[in-house]
Design an enzyme around this catalytic site. Sequence first.
Site, PDB file in Angstrom:
ATOM      1  N   GLU A  82      -4.605   2.241  -4.547  1.00 47.21           N
ATOM      2  CA  GLU A  82      -3.146   2.332  -4.431  1.00 47.21           C
ATOM      3  C   GLU A  82      -2.534   1.054  -3.876  1.00 47.21           C
ATOM      4  OE1 GLU A  82      -4.761   4.183  -0.585  1.00 47.21           O
ATOM      5  OE2 GLU A  82      -5.341   4.044  -2.688  1.00 47.21           O
ATOM      6  N   ASP A 110       0.842  -1.197   0.000  1.00 42.56           N
ATOM      7  CA  ASP A 110       0.000   0.000   0.000  1.00 42.56           C
ATOM      8  C   ASP A 110       0.877   1.248   0.000  1.00 42.56           C
ATOM      9  OD1 ASP A 110      -2.890   1.061   0.489  1.00 42.56           O
ATOM     10  OD2 ASP A 110      -1.632   2.162   1.915  1.00 42.56           O
ATOM     11  N   ASN A 143      -2.281  12.731  -3.918  1.00 44.73           N
ATOM     12  CA  ASN A 143      -3.164  13.197  -4.985  1.00 44.73           C
ATOM     13  C   ASN A 143      -3.666  14.605  -4.725  1.00 44.73           C
ATOM     14  OD1 ASN A 143      -3.125  11.042  -6.815  1.00 44.73           O
ATOM     15  ND2 ASN A 143      -4.675   9.906  -5.670  1.00 44.73           N
ATOM     16  N   ASP A 192      -0.915   9.074 -10.508  1.00 45.31           N
ATOM     17  CA  ASP A 192      -0.946   7.946 -11.438  1.00 45.31           C
ATOM     18  C   ASP A 192       0.455   7.532 -11.869  1.00 45.31           C
ATOM     19  OD1 ASP A 192      -3.688   7.962 -11.290  1.00 45.31           O
ATOM     20  OD2 ASP A 192      -4.006   8.902 -13.239  1.00 45.31           O
TER      21      ASP A 192
END
Length: 372
Positions: A281, A237, A245, A254
């Site tokens: 993620e 993770d 983000n 991304d």
Amino acid sequence: MASRDPKPGWPAVPAENAGDAPTPAAMLAEILAQVSREALQGEDLDAVLRGIVDCLVQRLPVAIASIILLNDVGTHFEREVYAGELLLVQPELDNDWPVTLGAAGRCVRTGQPLLVTDVEGDPDYVAGNPSVRAEYLVPIRHRARLHGVLNIESTDAGFFTADVCAVFDAVADQIAGAIHLARMADQLEAANRKLRQLSSIDGLTGIANRRRFDEQLQADWARCARERQPLALLLVDADRFKALNDACGHLYGDECLRQLARVCAQLADGEEDLVARYGGEELVLLLPRRDGAAAGLVAEQLRALVEEEAMAHPSSTVAPVVTVSIGVAALVPRPQGSPQQLIAAADAALYAAKAGGRNRVEHPPVAGAEDG
């Protein structure tokens, strides 16, 4: 035993069986039917071509029958399949046989059937066997596409009468359809393979998607249970990814996920290893035949490599760069067990890694199972 004079080019028939002898038209119909069967039953194009040339030399008195295929742009011959009673010396077909050479090339260039009644006197004839005296070549064409040439060779200079040539003209048309069907089948299979591949790939990262992971986990669980081999799972993770983000935008997030996937793929170096995007993620590494110790080493190496990538994370409370928390689970599957047991153990380990401060690896024992 007396025999009836045969039609030129066709086998002699004993007189007492003359009334039962097949006519050229009947023989042609039988040959075309068999060519059609070969086209429908062949496993691939090579099998189709092999069945056709075998049919021709078995049913007709020819020394050599061959099918010579062109490349996609029609500039060179790329493949030849032949059968016959004579050994045929074949040229090396590695783009070194252009259509500017040989009688087959002349047939392609003109687009017309070519009858060579005296091979020794033909300037383009390329000798395949010294016993051959005559050759007949027919373009294999399906609609606008020229696939190649049907090549028939005989030790009898007078074998290729007008009726015999008409037979091979019709056979060439049938071969063209057979080749077209075989290539359409090959293209369809390739398209299906591509669709299956695309359906198993995550569009963002290029690694396997959740569906592919679920299928592989089921298969690996069953196999490792049969073989009494360990199965390990790493649940990875990205730390504080929402904050990344929010601070840097989804495009940057991304790109960080894609880079993370590339790093994971570097460590999945076993033939059976699988890297997949589990969701959001979270990524997973499925490692068959790895026990807990081996999986833990991979996880720690992965954690360190991600940190070394130095992908900036200005809003992380863990580090100024992107880091990962990893939960590791490994066990020897039991036939009566469920793969969800492995996922639950890895998820619990990941939770422990996050609770312990993130950017770390956790590998607690799996309850109720043999530890891998």
